[in-house]
Write a protein that holds these residues in place. Structure first.
Motif, short mmCIF file in Angstrom:
data_model
loop_
_atom_site.label_atom_id
_atom_site.label_comp_id
_atom_site.label_asym_id
_atom_site.label_seq_id
_atom_site.Cartn_x
_atom_site.Cartn_y
_atom_site.Cartn_z
N TYR A 19 0.86 -1.18 0.00
CA TYR A 19 0.00 0.00 0.00
C TYR A 19 0.90 1.24 0.00
O TYR A 19 2.09 1.17 0.38
N ASN A 20 0.36 2.37 -0.44
CA ASN A 20 1.20 3.53 -0.72
C ASN A 20 1.92 4.08 0.52
O ASN A 20 3.10 4.45 0.46
N THR A 99 -2.78 -4.42 -17.01
CA THR A 99 -2.88 -3.41 -15.96
C THR A 99 -2.26 -3.91 -14.67
O THR A 99 -2.39 -5.08 -14.31
N CYS A 100 -1.58 -3.01 -13.97
CA CYS A 100 -0.99 -3.36 -12.68
C CYS A 100 -1.15 -2.19 -11.71
O CYS A 100 -1.29 -1.03 -12.12
N ASN A 101 -1.13 -2.51 -10.43
CA ASN A 101 -1.15 -1.47 -9.40
C ASN A 101 0.26 -0.93 -9.21
O ASN A 101 1.23 -1.70 -9.21
N THR A 102 0.35 0.36 -9.04
CA THR A 102 1.67 0.97 -8.82
C THR A 102 1.49 2.24 -8.00
O THR A 102 0.40 2.49 -7.45
N TYR A 103 2.55 3.05 -7.91
CA TYR A 103 2.51 4.28 -7.13
C TYR A 103 3.03 5.45 -7.96
O TYR A 103 3.81 5.28 -8.91
N PRO A 118 -1.40 5.96 -4.65
CA PRO A 118 -1.74 4.76 -5.43
C PRO A 118 -2.09 5.14 -6.86
O PRO A 118 -2.68 6.19 -7.10
N ASP A 119 -1.71 4.28 -7.78
CA ASP A 119 -1.93 4.56 -9.19
C ASP A 119 -2.07 3.23 -9.93
O ASP A 119 -1.73 2.17 -9.40
N THR A 120 -2.60 3.27 -11.13
CA THR A 120 -2.65 2.09 -11.99
C THR A 120 -1.96 2.42 -13.31
O THR A 120 -2.01 3.56 -13.79
#
Length: 486
Positions: A19-20, A99-103, A118-120
């Protein structure tokens, strides 16, 4: 008949950086500037790519990049297995942009704080398909970008097959189903005792092999359940035996299963305020036809596999839908033992299996009443006729009487299937006083529709009670009402 897990999709996360705020804290602790996050993550991406290329070279495989959407990965893997055989090892490696979760680095001018949001985005993902001696055919999905959330697919039937092999029990399989087992009782026992600890160690092994960069963080993966399917298979010795009853089972289920029935199968209470998806769906596939009943993120299906196996299958896309008795830690630090939603970690799989198997059993009890028309009618006659006990008459139940029908529908509610019901529960539902409910409960007991739990004031509906009410519903809704309309 055999019950075991089918499709399992498990998720691996590194809690401290998943998590961020956690990732922000990690970067500050390690002296990395927040706006250097892309530069910080880049070497990990290259390391994962190099690791995939090394594994491909060691196994004589070319990594296949999928450019077009809609291509079925399973079809590609099936062709590879036909060519290479089903021996253990790496089957194939696919790569695809997904698509992936990123920051995203961010500076808040008001607070003066710099942190990650948080970003995608899209990044390259590798799908490592394997055949493992313990878990059979599966895959590990590895993103090339931080925080490296893994996805692992395995099949519970393959897990059980490994256990049967170790126990020296002969079996044969069609696709992901057993069509014969030498010792079915022992097989069910092994299925009920699948070691989650052993599975945990295998998942850690996959992370070590396919995503070695996590070692740089000096942290461990936490494994949770994204999706779980639990199947109860009834295997028929002859295909024609299943074919003779299957179409009627499906047709009857389409018309008879109502939203409140779906909730009952799943051991739940259907709240009148519920706004989620609920209903029935029927379709025809290559393997056979299927009926699916949905309640939010959980569903229960019935379908035939190769016209020989009748499968009842409950699928949970959010296992916290189900509850079990466990310790609950409250915000003030105190603890209590109570019914609470299942935690999503893999060690809930044992408790989840109990819930899913019970759902399949309740559905099986429901459809079993469809096929016993004559027996059902005789039971219905007994329930609708008056009975005497201790020189006192108790009138039968009239399924076209509003009060009787309301009472019968109340006692088959989902929450009462598991926990039973008391006088006060029925009072609350029907609005009658305690004395009237006591007389109704006595009437239900005399006719054998409910039984009292020893040493308590709880009552449970009997198997005969369930089957009788189901048969009455069927006669009323599928025979009498259409006849009157006609």
């Amino acid at each position: 008949m055999l019950s075991c897990y089918d499709r399992l999709i498990l998720s691996g996360t590194i809690p401290e950086i998943s998590y961020n705020q956690g990732m922000t804290k990690y970067m500050y602790q390690n002296g990395v500037r927040i706006f250097d996050y892309p530069k910080f993550a880049e070497p990990f991406k290259e390391a994962i790519r190099a690791n995939a290329e090394r594994i491909a070279k060691e196994h004589g495989i070319e990594i296949e990049f999928i450019r077009k959407a809609g291509i079925r990965k399973e079809s590609i893997i099936s062709e590879k297995i036909v060519k290479r055989g089903a021996h253990p090892g790496i089957v194939h490696i696919l790569s695809v942009m997904e698509t992936c979760n990123t920051y995203k680095p961010w500076h808040d001018k008001k607070t003066g704080k710099t942190f990650l949001k948080p970003d995608t985005s899209k990044c390259l993902h590798y799908y490592f398909y394997f055949i493992d001696e313990q878990v059979g055919l599966g895959y590990v999905r590895v993103p090339t970008w931080c925080p490296f959330r893994l996805q692992v697919y395995i099949n519970g039937h393959n897990l059980l097959a490994s256990e049967l092999k170790q126990a020296g029990i002969k079996y044969s399989m069609i696709d992901n189903a057993f069509d014969s087992i030498e010792d079915i009782a022992k097989a069910q026992e092994l299925s009920d005792k699948i070691s989650i600890g052993k599975l945990h160690r295998k998942l850690d092994e996959f992370a070590w092999q396919f995503c070695p960069v996590y070692k740089e963080f000096n942290l461990r993966y936490h494994w949770s359940v994204m999706q779980a399917e639990y199947a109860t298979d009834i295997v028929f010795k002859k295909q024609e035996s299943l074919q003779q009853i299957y179409n009627e089972l499906v047709a009857t289920a389409i018309h008879t299963v109502k939203p409140e029935n779906i909730a009952t199968f799943l051991g739940q209470k259907l709240d009148p305020r519920y706004q989620g998806e609920v209903g029935n769906n029927y379709n025809v596939r290559i393997e056979g036809s299927r009926i699916k009943h949905t309640l939010g993120k959980v569903s229960i299906k019935m379908y035939d596999k190769f016209s020989k196996i009748l499968r009842i299958e409950t699928t949970a896309n959010d296992i916290s839908f189900f509850k079990h008795f466990r310790e609950v830690v409250h915000r003030d630090g105190t603890t209590s033992q109570q019914m609470a939603p299942l935690k999503k970690n893999i060690y809930s799989l044992s408790f989840l299996a109990d819930n899913l198997k019970a759902s399949n059993r309740r559905y099986l009890e429901f459809i079993s009443a469809f096929d016993n028309k004559e027996v059902g009618r005789k039971r219905l006659e007994k329930v609708t006729s008056s009975k005497s006990e201790n020189n006192r008459n108790y009138k039968g139940f009239n399924f076209f009487n509003a009060d009787d029908l309301t009472l019968l529908m109340a006692i088959v509610r989902g929450e009462f299937n598991i926990n039973g019901f008391r006088n006060k529960n029925i009072q609350k539902l029907l609005g009658f006083n305690g004395g009237k409910i006591s007389r109704l409960i006595k009437r239900l007991r005399v006719h054998g529709l409910i039984k009292k739990a020893a040493g308590s004031y709880k009552y449970y509906i009997t198997k005969i009670g369930k089957e009788t009410i189901i048969m009455a519903q069927k006669i009323k809704e599928l025979v009498m009402v259409p006849a009157y309309c006609y």
